[in-house]
Scaffold this motif. Structure first.
Motif, PDB file in Angstrom:
ATOM      1  N   UNK A 214       0.826  -1.204   0.000  1.00 55.42           N
ATOM      2  CA  UNK A 214       0.000   0.000   0.000  1.00 55.42           C
ATOM      3  C   UNK A 214       0.863   1.258   0.000  1.00 55.42           C
ATOM      4  N   UNK A 215       2.041   1.191   0.590  1.00 55.76           N
ATOM      5  CA  UNK A 215       2.922   2.357   0.632  1.00 55.76           C
ATOM      6  C   UNK A 215       3.365   2.741  -0.784  1.00 55.76           C
ATOM      7  N   UNK A 216       3.787   1.760  -1.559  1.00 64.91           N
ATOM      8  CA  UNK A 216       4.198   2.028  -2.931  1.00 64.91           C
ATOM      9  C   UNK A 216       3.022   2.547  -3.756  1.00 64.91           C
ATOM     10  N   UNK A 217       1.837   1.973  -3.568  1.00 68.07           N
ATOM     11  CA  UNK A 217       0.657   2.405  -4.319  1.00 68.07           C
ATOM     12  C   UNK A 217       0.303   3.853  -3.981  1.00 68.07           C
ATOM     13  N   UNK A 218       0.401   4.231  -2.719  1.00 66.84           N
ATOM     14  CA  UNK A 218       0.079   5.596  -2.324  1.00 66.84           C
ATOM     15  C   UNK A 218       1.077   6.589  -2.904  1.00 66.84           C
ATOM     16  N   UNK A 219       2.363   6.259  -2.889  1.00 72.97           N
ATOM     17  CA  UNK A 219       3.373   7.176  -3.424  1.00 72.97           C
ATOM     18  C   UNK A 219       3.180   7.401  -4.920  1.00 72.97           C
ATOM     19  N   UNK A 220       2.910   6.323  -5.657  1.00 71.94           N
ATOM     20  CA  UNK A 220       2.719   6.448  -7.101  1.00 71.94           C
ATOM     21  C   UNK A 220       1.443   7.229  -7.406  1.00 71.94           C
ATOM     22  N   UNK A 221       0.383   6.972  -6.656  1.00 73.93           N
ATOM     23  CA  UNK A 221      -0.880   7.680  -6.887  1.00 73.93           C
ATOM     24  C   UNK A 221      -0.753   9.162  -6.545  1.00 73.93           C
ATOM     25  N   UNK A 222       0.024   9.505  -5.533  1.00 78.35           N
ATOM     26  CA  UNK A 222       0.236  10.916  -5.205  1.00 78.35           C
ATOM     27  C   UNK A 222       0.967  11.642  -6.335  1.00 78.35           C
ATOM     28  N   UNK A 223       1.967  11.000  -6.919  1.00 77.84           N
ATOM     29  CA  UNK A 223       2.660  11.614  -8.048  1.00 77.84           C
ATOM     30  C   UNK A 223       1.708  11.804  -9.230  1.00 77.84           C
ATOM     31  N   UNK A 224       0.829  10.830  -9.435  1.00 74.54           N
ATOM     32  CA  UNK A 224      -0.156  10.975 -10.512  1.00 74.54           C
ATOM     33  C   UNK A 224      -1.131  12.107 -10.216  1.00 74.54           C
ATOM     34  N   UNK A 225      -1.555  12.245  -8.952  1.00 73.76           N
ATOM     35  CA  UNK A 225      -2.475  13.321  -8.579  1.00 73.76           C
ATOM     36  C   UNK A 225      -1.835  14.697  -8.755  1.00 73.76           C
ATOM     37  N   UNK A 226      -0.525  14.770  -8.614  1.00 75.69           N
ATOM     38  CA  UNK A 226       0.189  16.034  -8.794  1.00 75.69           C
ATOM     39  C   UNK A 226       0.491  16.322 -10.256  1.00 75.69           C
ATOM     40  N   UNK A 227       0.137  15.406 -11.157  1.00 69.90           N
ATOM     41  CA  UNK A 227       0.398  15.618 -12.577  1.00 69.90           C
ATOM     42  C   UNK A 227       1.850  15.441 -12.951  1.00 69.90           C
ATOM     43  N   UNK A 228       2.601  14.651 -12.156  1.00 74.40           N
ATOM     44  CA  UNK A 228       4.037  14.490 -12.422  1.00 74.40           C
ATOM     45  C   UNK A 228       4.291  13.797 -13.756  1.00 74.40           C
ATOM     46  N   UNK A 229       3.423  12.872 -14.145  1.00 68.52           N
ATOM     47  CA  UNK A 229       3.703  12.040 -15.316  1.00 68.52           C
ATOM     48  C   UNK A 229       3.565  12.809 -16.623  1.00 68.52           C
ATOM     49  N   UNK A 230       3.069  14.053 -16.608  1.00 74.47           N
ATOM     50  CA  UNK A 230       2.891  14.799 -17.854  1.00 74.47           C
ATOM     51  C   UNK A 230       4.229  15.270 -18.419  1.00 74.47           C
ATOM     52  N   UNK A 231       5.089  15.799 -17.582  1.00 78.87           N
ATOM     53  CA  UNK A 231       6.352  16.339 -18.090  1.00 78.87           C
ATOM     54  C   UNK A 231       7.562  15.832 -17.313  1.00 78.87           C
ATOM     55  N   UNK A 232       7.357  14.988 -16.300  1.00 76.89           N
ATOM     56  CA  UNK A 232       8.439  14.366 -15.534  1.00 76.89           C
ATOM     57  C   UNK A 232       9.345  15.403 -14.880  1.00 76.89           C
ATOM     58  N   UNK A 233       8.808  16.576 -14.541  1.00 79.80           N
ATOM     59  CA  UNK A 233       9.546  17.556 -13.753  1.00 79.80           C
ATOM     60  C   UNK A 233       9.184  17.358 -12.283  1.00 79.80           C
ATOM     61  N   UNK A 234      10.179  17.430 -11.423  1.00 80.42           N
ATOM     62  CA  UNK A 234       9.957  17.187 -10.002  1.00 80.42           C
ATOM     63  C   UNK A 234       9.035  18.262  -9.449  1.00 80.42           C
ATOM     64  N   UNK A 235       7.906  17.895  -8.824  1.00 81.02           N
ATOM     65  CA  UNK A 235       7.030  18.904  -8.223  1.00 81.02           C
ATOM     66  C   UNK A 235       7.773  19.721  -7.173  1.00 81.02           C
ATOM     67  N   UNK A 236       7.492  21.024  -7.073  1.00 83.78           N
ATOM     68  CA  UNK A 236       8.224  21.872  -6.121  1.00 83.78           C
ATOM     69  C   UNK A 236       8.034  21.404  -4.690  1.00 83.78           C
ATOM     70  N   UNK A 237       9.139  21.327  -3.974  1.00 78.04           N
ATOM     71  CA  UNK A 237       9.084  20.914  -2.576  1.00 78.04           C
ATOM     72  C   UNK A 237       9.329  19.448  -2.351  1.00 78.04           C
TER      73      UNK A 237
END
Length: 440
Positions: A214-237
């Motif tokens: 569940x830990x891995x699933x939550x981390x990946x889903x959070x990155x998806x919720x932040x839109x990280x997969x669109x341009x692969x730029x590290x979200x600020x912070x």
């Protein structure tokens, strides 16, 4: 003059930079929605201070150039004010501020202010919800095709500001809502998944975190919720190393899955080994085997070794099978390793299973139950590989159409191999004009 000196807390010697800083500082405590009158007085004092500064710096009237500009719009100051209002995340308040801004009534002033606002968003990347960014874009026509602005770049700017807002306390609820739209599992309140993404961690700690699925699933889903997969730029912070690790974990087939899966398999193997060791010690001494080939100590070593190697062996077999299936399912135009061998893998595997089946029946006395069980699993694996190759390359719409005959074929060795050859032949027929025997 005394009014603007008092409101801005400055003296008569203040320069333009000092005036702008004082105005920005006062904007944090004087908001248009709280006290419109005080806000209007502050803005008038700011304009008066700039006007007084320009008047003091202007040359005498008799030597003043005739072409001097009469445009006194302070685009940077108005932009700072609008960005400050937009950061509150209230679209209605932002629209009201835009309507009440007299500097926007001039077309030229509006263009200058719009450019200054966009420049500040690019430079500072303030925390803005996407809706308020869209409101600013609509007001200043940033997305107008006539202006020739790169819409992908504009979308990237909006995403960066939105990411900073989602990671702030004001956007926490919006982030949770977006997360629930992506993941079926709840993000437990007080979870340290998001805080862990903010701090640097060694790779071994992240690998240990993968022991909890569940830990891995939550981390990946959070990155998806932040839109990280669109341009692969590290979200600020967020920490770049953390984001890189979990983004790799989100890609099926990445080598990091082998590391995490191998760690889980070794942990289970250790537990099973300890349990079997305890059972052997509790049953000591063990009697020798019935045929007398193994004494008690050898039997104990064999039992413990079988318990330790069982799970890693199954895990390695499963991952190897999935890797072969991905290799077999690649489109024909993609360059791959040993393309000719890839085409012949299914018939070669069928020949290997049939040869083993023939040898087991020919040279084994009685019924080779153990060998037959292994051959059933092997024939099922070959059938699965051939079927997935056909479905993913030729007829993905039929992927869920599993029939009873397929289940029977998996149990029976020969029918499974025959069906595997049928799937392979149908795939070759579809791609008969595209087969690649060599990488050119």
């Amino acid at each position: 003059m005394n009014d603007w000196m008092t409101l801005l807390g400055l003296d008569a010697e203040a320069d333009e930079r000092t005036i702008k800083r004082a105005y920005a500082r006062q904007l944090r405590v004087t908001r248009p929605e709280d006290d419109p009158v005080a806000f209007q007085r502050l803005h008038e004092a700011y304009q008066a201070a700039l006007a007084q500064l320009r008047e003091d710096a202007a040359p005498p009237a008799e030597v003043r150039p005739a072409q001097a500009s009469t445009d006194t719009v302070d685009a940077e100051g108005v932009a700072a004010q609008l960005v400050e209002v937009a950061g509150q995340g209230d679209d209605a308040l932002l629209r009201q501020a835009l309507q009440q801004q007299p500097e926007l009534w001039s077309l030229h002033g509006k263009q200058r202010i719009g450019h200054a606002v966009l420049q500040q968003l690019v430079t500072d990347e303030p925390a803005l919800p996407r809706s308020t960014f869209d409101t600013l874009s609509e007001c200043f026509n940033w997305d107008d095709p006539v202006r020739g602005m790169d819409l992908h770049w504009l979308d990237a700017v909006a995403r960066r500001c939105e990411q900073r807002w989602l990671l702030s306390s004001a956007g926490a609820q919006a982030l949770a809502t977006r997360y629930l739209g992506i993941s079926e599992s709840l993000l437990v309140p007080g979870s340290d998944v998001l805080p862990s993404l903010r701090e640097p961690r060694p790779a071994w700690r992240n690998l240990l975190s993968t022991l909890q699925p569940s830990r891995a699933h939550q981390a990946i889903s959070l990155l998806a919720a932040l839109g990280y997969w669109h341009d692969l730029r590290v979200p600020p912070g967020l920490d770049a190393g953390q984001v890189a690790f979990w983004s790799r974990f989100g890609r099926e087939g990445d080598a990091i899955h082998w590391q995490a899966g191998g760690l889980r398999a070794l942990l289970v193997a250790l537990v099973l080994g300890l349990i079997c060791t305890w059972a052997v010690i509790a049953s000591w001494p063990l009697p020798p085997s019935e045929d007398g080939m193994l004494d008690g100590g050898q039997r104990a070593a064999l039992i413990i070794a079988a318990a330790v190697l069982l799970v890693p062996g199954l895990w390695l077999t499963s991952h190897t099978t999935r890797a072969i299936i991905r290799w077999q399912s690649l489109p024909e135009h993609v360059a791959t390793v040993l393309p000719g061998v890839r085409i012949l893998t299914v018939p070669l595997a069928v020949a290997a299973v049939m040869g083993t089946f023939h040898l087991a029946l020919r040279f084994t006395t009685g019924v080779p139950v153990g060998t037959l069980v292994l051959l059933v699993f092997a024939s099922g694996a070959v059938l699965r590989m051939a079927r997935q190759r056909f479905l993913q390359r030729c007829s993905s719409a039929e992927q869920d159409a599993a029939s009873g005959s397929l289940v029977v074929a998996i149990v029976l060795i020969v029918p499974a191999l025959v069906m595997a050859l049928v799937y392979w032949a149908k795939d070759l027929h579809v791609h008969r004009d595209e087969l690649r025997w060599f990488n050119r």
